[in-house]
Design an enzyme around this catalytic site. Structure first.
Site, mmCIF file in Angstrom:
data_model
loop_
_atom_site.group_PDB
_atom_site.id
_atom_site.type_symbol
_atom_site.label_atom_id
_atom_site.label_comp_id
_atom_site.label_asym_id
_atom_site.label_seq_id
_atom_site.Cartn_x
_atom_site.Cartn_y
_atom_site.Cartn_z
ATOM 1 N N HIS A 14 -16.610 -4.757 -36.978
ATOM 2 C CA HIS A 14 -16.197 -5.086 -36.116
ATOM 3 C C HIS A 14 -16.167 -6.334 -37.125
ATOM 4 O O HIS A 14 -16.067 -6.998 -36.463
ATOM 5 C CB HIS A 14 -16.878 -4.859 -35.020
ATOM 6 C CG HIS A 14 -15.295 -5.336 -33.960
ATOM 7 N ND1 HIS A 14 -15.781 -4.652 -32.613
ATOM 8 C CD2 HIS A 14 -14.607 -5.814 -33.845
ATOM 9 C CE1 HIS A 14 -14.724 -4.897 -32.044
ATOM 10 N NE2 HIS A 14 -14.323 -5.933 -32.735
ATOM 11 N N HIS A 16 -12.485 -9.171 -37.958
ATOM 12 C CA HIS A 16 -11.282 -9.314 -37.698
ATOM 13 C C HIS A 16 -10.780 -10.605 -39.122
ATOM 14 O O HIS A 16 -11.239 -11.591 -38.754
ATOM 15 C CB HIS A 16 -10.656 -9.914 -36.256
ATOM 16 C CG HIS A 16 -10.547 -8.783 -35.305
ATOM 17 N ND1 HIS A 16 -9.701 -8.064 -34.710
ATOM 18 C CD2 HIS A 16 -12.073 -8.578 -34.408
ATOM 19 C CE1 HIS A 16 -10.699 -7.223 -33.548
ATOM 20 N NE2 HIS A 16 -11.225 -7.767 -33.370
ATOM 21 N N HIS A 68 -3.682 -18.269 -36.873
ATOM 22 C CA HIS A 68 -2.411 -17.328 -37.470
ATOM 23 C C HIS A 68 -1.911 -18.153 -38.753
ATOM 24 O O HIS A 68 -1.054 -17.862 -39.125
ATOM 25 C CB HIS A 68 -1.727 -16.901 -36.366
ATOM 26 C CG HIS A 68 -2.813 -15.550 -36.221
ATOM 27 N ND1 HIS A 68 -2.604 -15.320 -34.454
ATOM 28 C CD2 HIS A 68 -3.978 -14.817 -36.365
ATOM 29 C CE1 HIS A 68 -3.658 -14.411 -34.444
ATOM 30 N NE2 HIS A 68 -4.043 -14.209 -35.614
ATOM 31 N N THR A 100 -7.040 -6.535 -38.602
ATOM 32 C CA THR A 100 -6.264 -7.577 -38.802
ATOM 33 C C THR A 100 -4.886 -6.808 -38.613
ATOM 34 O O THR A 100 -3.726 -5.651 -38.774
ATOM 35 C CB THR A 100 -5.209 -8.257 -39.885
ATOM 36 O OG1 THR A 100 -4.863 -9.411 -39.682
ATOM 37 C CG2 THR A 100 -4.383 -7.562 -40.733
ATOM 38 N N HIS A 199 -10.853 -1.112 -28.773
ATOM 39 C CA HIS A 199 -11.978 -2.785 -28.067
ATOM 40 C C HIS A 199 -11.789 -1.872 -26.949
ATOM 41 O O HIS A 199 -10.328 -1.401 -26.115
ATOM 42 C CB HIS A 199 -10.988 -3.574 -27.269
ATOM 43 C CG HIS A 199 -11.566 -4.643 -29.222
ATOM 44 N ND1 HIS A 199 -10.870 -3.777 -30.519
ATOM 45 C CD2 HIS A 199 -12.289 -5.250 -29.854
ATOM 46 C CE1 HIS A 199 -11.816 -4.994 -31.221
ATOM 47 N NE2 HIS A 199 -11.781 -5.771 -30.959
ATOM 48 N N GLU A 202 -14.296 -4.148 -22.645
ATOM 49 C CA GLU A 202 -14.345 -5.683 -23.171
ATOM 50 C C GLU A 202 -14.541 -6.364 -21.682
ATOM 51 O O GLU A 202 -14.943 -7.630 -21.290
ATOM 52 C CB GLU A 202 -13.389 -6.259 -23.882
ATOM 53 C CG GLU A 202 -13.731 -6.229 -24.945
ATOM 54 C CD GLU A 202 -12.553 -7.397 -25.651
ATOM 55 O OE1 GLU A 202 -12.993 -8.058 -26.386
ATOM 56 O OE2 GLU A 202 -11.625 -6.909 -25.731
#
Ligand code: ZN
Length: 338
Positions: A14, A16, A68, A100, A199, A202
């Site tokens: 996991h 990103h 980003h 991503t 996900h 959360e």
């Protein structure tokens, strides 16, 4: 123990891409790709990485916007991907699944974005002793049409590079977007063989959690607000929960590391894996997460090896790749015994 955990061949499921660059790598990226703006970027990075105590999840998502910018050109994205893989390899991660969200801007289409990441992964795998897969992400705060495009592109890329594009990640700000709106796109991906890493839970949203569990997934990201019956469901369906200790505490969804649900998952023998989420943003590494689990919950060496074995089992690797990883882990533990 610390040396043992740092050198342990690890599996990261996991991570990103945009959150995984450590501050030194961001500096390197800024200097090599953006030249003169390096100092400005570094100053921004330092502000970015400093978390105020008790920061809320929403504030964390706002902070992502800045990173980003660094990957908004092909060159920046290519360099960032290779740096992220390098950093995981340096931490003795033998297998990595990167996620991503493909972005379109004046420089790149979503197709360009994903193709650039795939090519960069191939380059990085030639340089470092690591296997890397890609899970293109659906960002739940974007329109459903974008998710449909991401799935279509992922299926196409998977045909060309089935060893790299292996699944879809469903992520983004959990207080935005409705899961049910994205179910048809996710179902299409699943029907064509892509695995789903979702996900889930959360935040405390019982209706959505029920929808997600009913829909099903290959792996569950965080699972912070799952009830005991939710944990039992995961155990019954052999769905592992991706536990990200530092990320959950720093983003404020879990109050302290010792209050993290990893403890309950261990006790109830629910499938679980230890991951970083955004190791650059949260200033951690996978080794640091193992060390934290050892210090907080007293995890032994054999429990840490067991967690790595679970991660191998629940990875989206091929059977041959899983076998190779098990051999590598076995050989490391044998060497360590002697
Ligand atoms: Zn995540």
């Amino acid at each position: 123990m610390i040396k043992f955990l740092r050198e342990l061949p690890k599996v990261e499921l996991h991570a990103h891409l945009n959150g995984s660059l450590c501050i030194d790598s961001i500096r390197e990226l800024a200097e090599n790709v953006y030249g003169k703006q390096a100092e400005e970027f570094t100053a921004m990075c330092e502000r970015f990485i400093t978390f105020e105590k008790g920061a809320k999840l929403n504030e964390c998502f706002e902070k992502f916007g800045f990173v980003h910018e660094l990957t908004s050109t092909r060159k920046g994205l290519q360099y960032a991907t290779e740096l992220a893989v390098r950093d995981f390899a340096k931490d003795n991660v033998m297998y990595l699944e990167l996620r991503t969200t493909p972005k379109s801007n004046a420089n790149m289409s979503r197709r360009d974005y994903l193709e650039t990441v795939v090519e960069s992964i191939k380059n990085a795998c030639n340089q470092y002793a690591i296997t890397v897969k890609l899970l293109p992400s659906i960002n739940r705060s974007e329109p459903v049409e974008v998710a449909e495009e991401t799935v279509a592109l992922s299926l196409e890329l998977c045909q060309n590079d089935p060893d790299i594009v292996v699944g879809i990640d469903f992520s983004g700000n959990p207080s935005q977007g409705k899961f049910s709106d994205f179910m048809p796109a996710l179902e299409l991906a699943r029907k064509h063989g892509l695995k789903l890493a979702v996900h889930c839970a959360e935040i405390d949203n019982p209706t959505e959690i029920r929808e997600m569990l009913k829909f099903g997934m290959s792996r569950c990201g965080h699972g912070t607000f799952l009830s005991s019956s939710g944990f039992a469901h995961m155990k019954d369906h052999n769905i592992p929960i991706e536990c990200c200790l530092t990320s959950n505490v720093k983003s404020g969804t879990v109050s302290t590391v010792s209050a993290h649900h990893l403890k309950e998952l261990m006790e109830a023998d629910v499938p679980k894996v230890l991951c970083t989420d955004d190791c650059g943003v949260f200033d951690t590494t996978l080794s640091d997460e193992f060390i934290l689990a050892n210090e907080t919950f007293g995890l032994t060496k054999s429990q840490c090896i067991g967690l790595t074995m679970e991660a191998i089992q629940h990875s989206f690797a091929t059977p041959q790749e899983k076998l190779k990883m098990k051999m590598q882990l076995y050989s490391y533990t044998r060497r360590h015994e002697n």
